[in-house]
Design a protein around this motif. Structure first.
Motif: not given
Length: 71
Positions: A37-41
């Protein structure tokens, strides 16, 4: 609640020693949150301050493939 202090680190250490599967599950969930989630956002400076998903969409537009064209 005022005046009460709790030693969360000691409690967490005891919980992780008593329940290794809980520790493994927590590591898995943390890894999944960061990587999926985080690294893709988040915006990456190496990609021109866009998210990896946006970068891929800009530089690699989806190809149209159809079963009729393949066969």
């Amino acid at each position: 609640m005022a005046g009460k202090t709790k030693d969360f680190s000691a409690r967490n250490l005891q919980a992780s020693q008593a329940c290794p599967t809980l520790k493994t599950a927590a590591k898995r969930d943390f890894f999944q949150y960061i990587e999926v989630w985080y690294n893709r956002k988040r915006l990456h400076s190496a990609l021109g301050y866009v998210s990896p998903v946006e970068f891929e969409a800009q530089h690699h537009p989806p190809r149209e493939t159809s079963l009729a064209a393949e066969g």
